[in-house]
Design a protein around this motif. Structure first.
Motif, mmCIF file in Angstrom:
data_model
loop_
_atom_site.group_PDB
_atom_site.id
_atom_site.type_symbol
_atom_site.label_atom_id
_atom_site.label_comp_id
_atom_site.label_asym_id
_atom_site.label_seq_id
_atom_site.Cartn_x
_atom_site.Cartn_y
_atom_site.Cartn_z
ATOM 1 N N PHE A 1 53.708 6.590 71.117
ATOM 2 C CA PHE A 1 55.156 7.342 71.312
ATOM 3 C C PHE A 1 55.946 7.275 72.051
ATOM 4 N N ILE A 2 55.462 6.221 72.936
ATOM 5 C CA ILE A 2 56.808 5.915 73.982
ATOM 6 C C ILE A 2 57.713 4.852 73.625
ATOM 7 N N ALA A 3 57.007 3.581 73.027
ATOM 8 C CA ALA A 3 57.001 2.319 72.508
ATOM 9 C C ALA A 3 58.554 3.052 71.461
ATOM 10 N N THR A 4 57.828 3.635 70.358
ATOM 11 C CA THR A 4 58.695 3.888 69.040
ATOM 12 C C THR A 4 59.743 5.076 69.542
ATOM 13 N N SER A 5 59.862 5.788 70.447
ATOM 14 C CA SER A 5 60.691 6.755 70.854
ATOM 15 C C SER A 5 62.206 5.231 71.677
ATOM 16 N N LEU A 6 61.312 4.436 72.275
ATOM 17 C CA LEU A 6 62.368 3.398 73.091
ATOM 18 C C LEU A 6 63.419 2.683 71.995
ATOM 19 N N ALA A 7 61.905 2.477 70.668
ATOM 20 C CA ALA A 7 62.997 2.039 69.885
ATOM 21 C C ALA A 7 63.835 2.314 68.866
ATOM 22 N N TYR A 8 63.188 4.301 69.008
ATOM 23 C CA TYR A 8 64.154 5.011 68.609
ATOM 24 C C TYR A 8 66.371 4.597 69.776
ATOM 25 N N PHE A 9 66.037 4.520 70.643
ATOM 26 C CA PHE A 9 67.089 4.568 70.937
ATOM 27 C C PHE A 9 67.386 3.523 71.473
ATOM 28 N N MET A 10 66.801 2.146 71.582
ATOM 29 C CA MET A 10 67.760 1.202 71.015
ATOM 30 C C MET A 10 67.693 0.819 70.370
ATOM 31 N N ALA A 11 67.812 1.563 68.764
ATOM 32 C CA ALA A 11 68.570 0.678 67.633
ATOM 33 C C ALA A 11 69.555 2.030 67.517
ATOM 34 N N SER A 12 69.580 2.710 67.853
ATOM 35 C CA SER A 12 70.903 3.948 67.578
ATOM 36 C C SER A 12 71.588 2.719 68.648
ATOM 37 N N ASN B 1 70.608 10.901 59.000
ATOM 38 C CA ASN B 1 70.626 12.024 59.850
ATOM 39 C C ASN B 1 71.226 10.596 61.743
ATOM 40 N N MET B 2 72.521 9.468 61.112
ATOM 41 C CA MET B 2 72.701 8.524 61.653
ATOM 42 C C MET B 2 74.335 8.987 62.443
ATOM 43 N N ASN B 3 74.954 10.015 62.735
ATOM 44 C CA ASN B 3 75.484 10.387 62.534
ATOM 45 C C ASN B 3 76.227 10.279 64.046
ATOM 46 N N ASP B 4 77.279 9.252 64.303
ATOM 47 C CA ASP B 4 76.555 9.224 66.361
ATOM 48 C C ASP B 4 78.014 10.326 66.695
ATOM 49 N N LYS B 5 78.383 11.434 65.870
ATOM 50 C CA LYS B 5 79.330 12.544 66.094
ATOM 51 C C LYS B 5 78.485 13.480 66.631
ATOM 52 N N ILE B 6 77.295 13.255 66.539
ATOM 53 C CA ILE B 6 76.256 14.221 66.984
ATOM 54 C C ILE B 6 75.432 13.819 67.893
ATOM 55 N N PRO B 7 75.063 14.082 68.522
ATOM 56 C CA PRO B 7 74.688 13.716 70.387
ATOM 57 C C PRO B 7 73.271 13.247 69.702
ATOM 58 N N LEU B 8 72.911 12.390 70.183
ATOM 59 C CA LEU B 8 71.920 11.305 70.412
ATOM 60 C C LEU B 8 70.593 11.778 70.061
ATOM 61 N N GLU C 1 70.391 15.103 70.063
ATOM 62 C CA GLU C 1 69.988 16.068 68.844
ATOM 63 C C GLU C 1 69.291 15.858 67.282
ATOM 64 N N ARG C 2 70.227 14.272 67.370
ATOM 65 C CA ARG C 2 68.953 13.321 66.661
ATOM 66 C C ARG C 2 68.253 12.415 66.191
ATOM 67 N N TYR C 3 67.881 12.408 67.469
ATOM 68 C CA TYR C 3 65.934 12.160 67.794
ATOM 69 C C TYR C 3 65.666 13.226 68.128
ATOM 70 N N TRP C 4 66.024 14.773 68.531
ATOM 71 C CA TRP C 4 65.090 15.543 67.671
ATOM 72 C C TRP C 4 64.992 15.885 66.543
ATOM 73 N N THR C 5 65.949 15.965 65.584
ATOM 74 C CA THR C 5 65.720 15.836 64.292
ATOM 75 C C THR C 5 64.615 15.095 64.035
ATOM 76 N N TRP C 6 64.833 13.321 63.991
ATOM 77 C CA TRP C 6 64.106 12.274 63.661
ATOM 78 C C TRP C 6 62.373 13.243 64.012
ATOM 79 N N LEU C 7 62.237 12.985 65.329
ATOM 80 C CA LEU C 7 60.701 13.766 65.556
ATOM 81 C C LEU C 7 59.806 14.389 64.709
#
Length: 313
Positions: free
Chosen positions: A3-14, A43-50, A52-58
């Motif tokens: 979970f931690i590794a995948t979440s970090l990957a999401y933040f880095m990719a974003s 779910n990749m709109n950079d105008k939406i807070p990161l 919020e996008r992460y929570w939707t993706w999760l």
């Protein structure tokens, strides 16, 4: 950990990928409203807070196993499933052959260490180690094309894993073998040396161990002493290396997939980076993390089977 590794990957990719540039660089450029609508749908709109996008993706991943869409709207689940199947076909046979050949030659070379046969195997091993995999693959392609031209029949295909319009079990199997042979040879030729070097080194250590010499002194034949007392302990590091190489096996065959035009996970990972596909890159990273954890579990099981001293009740 996954979970931690995948979440970090999401933040880095974003943070590093820019899906909006896919549309801004088009000519003519789509209207801003259309760009925002497409990015919001993925779910990749950079105008939406990161966050919020992460929570939707999760939520999508946890509740419905939906890894999202690409910037163009393609399903990540569908791409991953298709490419995982392709990569499995590509690497399973090559990995199996690499392990069998590498470990077998490593054992044989260690038993006959410093003799001519050992030096010959080591020479081939070093040659395989220093030759880049794409060079070996291109040489195999050239030899196969020359062979096809010489016999006047396409015995081996150099692209893809199947030919369209082939029906029936045996025709399909023959077609698959004609496609899989060349990439399997390339991956096997580039991978066996690591198992050979590891197995030879550790078996040489255990052959000279006190308990093996004691068995020899009691009259046990050399081959039996090696098989009963030296082989199993020497297989432990090799088994660990094999288990933890699962991730690299599935996601690291980029050159092979590019040269032989095989749409596997390695090729897909490169495409996700080039196309700013945040969801796709995270899905591949998550798969790699899952393979690493599976490899860790497999390594524990294999080591406990090889070494009864560390088995847990």
């Amino acid at each position: 950990m996954l979970f931690i590794a995948t979440s970090l990957a999401y933040f880095m990719a974003s943070a590093f990928l820019d899906p909006r540039s896919n549309y801004v660089n088009q000519n003519p450029t789509p209207p801003p409203e259309a760009i925002d609508a497409a990015l919001t749908a993925a779910n990749m709109n950079d105008k939406i807070p990161l966050l919020e996008r992460y929570w939707t993706w999760l939520q999508n991943v946890v509740l419905s196993w939906n890894w999202g869409l690409s910037p163009e709207g393609a399903s990540i689940n569908g791409e991953m499933a298709r490419r995982m199947l392709v990569s499995t076909q590509l690497v399973f046979l090559a990995t199996f052959l690499s392990i069998i050949i590498g470990v077998g030659l490593g054992i044989w070379a260690a038993i006959h260490h410093y003799k001519l046969r050992d030096r010959i195997i080591n020479a081939f091993s070093v040659a395989s180690m220093v030759m880049p995999v794409f060079v070996l693959a291109l040489l195999i392609v050239l030899v196969a094309v020359s062979f096809n031209d010489a016999i006047g029949v396409t015995a081996f295909y150099v692209t893809g894993l199947s030919e369209s319009g082939v029906n029936g079990f045996f025709p399909s199997l023959l077609d698959w073998l004609r496609h899989i042979t060349l990439p399997t040879l390339a991956m096997t030729g580039a991978g066996w040396y690591a198992y050979h070097q590891t197995q030879r080194t550790y078996l040489l250590d255990t052959i000279n161990a006190d308990y093996v010499r004691t068995a020899r002194a009691k009259g046990l034949e050399k081959s039996k002493a090696i098989r009963r007392h030296a082989l199993r302990p020497s297989l432990i590091p090799t088994a660990t290396g094999v288990a933890f190489s699962i991730t690299t096996i599935f996601t690291g065959a980029v050159f092979i997939e590019q040269i032989f035009a095989i749409p596997g996970l390695g090729q897909y990972f490169i495409q996700t980076i080039n196309q700013n596909n945040v969801n796709g890159a995270v899905a591949v990273a998550a798969f790699g993390g899952a393979c690493t954890l599976a490899g860790a579990l497999l390594a524990d099981i294999v080591i406990a089977w090889l070494d009864p001293r560390i088995r847990i009740n």
